[in-house]
Motif scaffolding. Structure first.
Motif, short mmCIF file in Angstrom:
data_model
loop_
_atom_site.label_atom_id
_atom_site.label_comp_id
_atom_site.label_asym_id
_atom_site.label_seq_id
_atom_site.Cartn_x
_atom_site.Cartn_y
_atom_site.Cartn_z
N ILE A 14 0.87 -1.17 0.00
CA ILE A 14 0.00 0.00 0.00
C ILE A 14 0.91 1.22 0.00
CG2 ILE A 14 -1.81 1.28 1.19
CD1 ILE A 14 -2.67 -1.39 2.49
N GLN A 15 0.91 1.93 -1.12
CA GLN A 15 1.72 3.14 -1.24
C GLN A 15 0.85 4.32 -0.83
OE1 GLN A 15 2.65 2.48 -5.41
NE2 GLN A 15 4.77 2.08 -4.86
N LEU A 16 1.34 5.04 0.16
CA LEU A 16 0.60 6.18 0.68
C LEU A 16 1.02 7.45 -0.05
CD1 LEU A 16 1.02 5.32 4.45
CD2 LEU A 16 -0.93 4.77 2.98
N GLY A 17 0.14 8.43 -0.05
CA GLY A 17 0.44 9.72 -0.64
C GLY A 17 1.10 10.64 0.37
N GLY A 18 1.04 11.94 0.13
CA GLY A 18 1.69 12.93 0.98
C GLY A 18 1.13 12.99 2.38
N SER A 19 -0.17 12.78 2.52
CA SER A 19 -0.81 12.80 3.84
C SER A 19 -1.53 11.50 4.08
CB SER A 19 -1.82 13.94 3.94
OG SER A 19 -1.18 15.19 3.92
N PHE A 20 -1.30 10.92 5.24
CA PHE A 20 -2.01 9.72 5.68
C PHE A 20 -2.87 10.19 6.83
CE2 PHE A 20 -1.47 5.24 7.68
CZ PHE A 20 -2.65 4.80 7.10
N ASP A 21 -4.13 10.47 6.55
CA ASP A 21 -5.00 11.09 7.55
C ASP A 21 -6.43 10.59 7.40
OD1 ASP A 21 -6.06 12.47 5.33
OD2 ASP A 21 -4.83 14.24 5.73
N VAL A 22 -7.33 11.21 8.13
CA VAL A 22 -8.72 10.77 8.19
C VAL A 22 -9.37 10.71 6.81
CG1 VAL A 22 -9.71 13.06 8.64
CG2 VAL A 22 -10.86 11.01 9.52
N SER A 23 -8.93 11.54 5.88
CA SER A 23 -9.52 11.53 4.54
C SER A 23 -9.21 10.23 3.78
CB SER A 23 -9.02 12.73 3.72
OG SER A 23 -7.64 12.60 3.42
N GLN A 24 -8.25 9.46 4.25
CA GLN A 24 -7.86 8.20 3.61
C GLN A 24 -8.54 6.98 4.23
OE1 GLN A 24 -5.56 8.23 0.93
NE2 GLN A 24 -6.05 10.39 1.12
N TYR A 25 -9.33 7.19 5.27
CA TYR A 25 -9.90 6.08 6.03
C TYR A 25 -10.69 5.09 5.17
CZ TYR A 25 -12.73 3.39 9.25
OH TYR A 25 -13.35 2.35 9.90
N GLU A 26 -11.65 5.57 4.40
CA GLU A 26 -12.50 4.66 3.62
C GLU A 26 -11.68 3.85 2.61
OE1 GLU A 26 -15.60 3.63 4.01
OE2 GLU A 26 -15.75 4.93 5.77
N ASP A 45 3.95 1.52 2.52
CA ASP A 45 5.07 2.30 2.01
C ASP A 45 4.84 3.80 2.29
OD1 ASP A 45 7.13 3.49 0.62
OD2 ASP A 45 6.80 2.35 -1.22
N PHE A 46 5.70 4.34 3.15
CA PHE A 46 5.61 5.74 3.57
C PHE A 46 6.57 6.65 2.80
CE2 PHE A 46 3.73 3.60 7.19
CZ PHE A 46 2.82 4.51 7.70
N ALA A 47 7.13 6.18 1.68
CA ALA A 47 8.17 6.94 0.95
C ALA A 47 7.74 8.37 0.63
CB ALA A 47 8.56 6.20 -0.33
N LYS A 48 6.48 8.58 0.30
CA LYS A 48 6.01 9.91 -0.10
C LYS A 48 5.19 10.60 0.98
CE LYS A 48 6.21 8.68 -4.91
NZ LYS A 48 5.56 8.44 -6.15
N THR A 49 5.14 10.01 2.15
CA THR A 49 4.28 10.53 3.21
C THR A 49 5.03 11.53 4.08
OG1 THR A 49 3.13 8.41 3.24
CG2 THR A 49 2.72 9.88 5.09
#
Length: 104
Positions: A14-26, A45-49
């Motif tokens: 799971i590649q995450l974007g710039g923000s890993f926050d409540v908007s990503q929950y669903e 993967d937090f490379a871009k977070t």
């Protein structure tokens, strides 16, 4: 870039974007449900977070619960900077394998 998941040989990355926050929950919940199998392992993967909030910690705990607390089944990779500090303060290094690089 948003959250993207891919599965290969029983490893769900799971590649995450710039923000890993409540908007990503669903989206995170949907991905975890889609790949819910006792055979699958997860690599987050937090490379871009650059940022994560407390709801992101909750999402990781939900994945941990889904994998029955098996530390070998969930790895947090490419963790650095502020995200690493947040995980350290929350003692997530006791719950997950955390790597500064993408190694398996």
């Amino acid at each position: 870039m948003g959250m993207v998941a891919k599965e290969q040989d029983g490893v769900v990355t799971i590649q995450l974007g710039g923000s890993f926050d409540v908007s990503q929950y669903e989206k995170f919940k949907t991905i975890c449900k889609k790949y819910d199998s006792s055979e699958n392992r997860f690599k987050i993967d937090f490379a871009k977070t650059l940022y994560m909030d407390s709801s992101a910690l909750g999402m990781l705990l939900l994945l941990r619960e889904q994998t029955k607390g098996d530390k070998e089944r969930v790895k947090l990779v490419n963790v650095s900077g502020t995200v690493n500090k947040i995980l350290e303060v929350a003692h997530f290094n006791q719950l997950f394998t955390i790597c500064e690089d993408g190694a398996d």
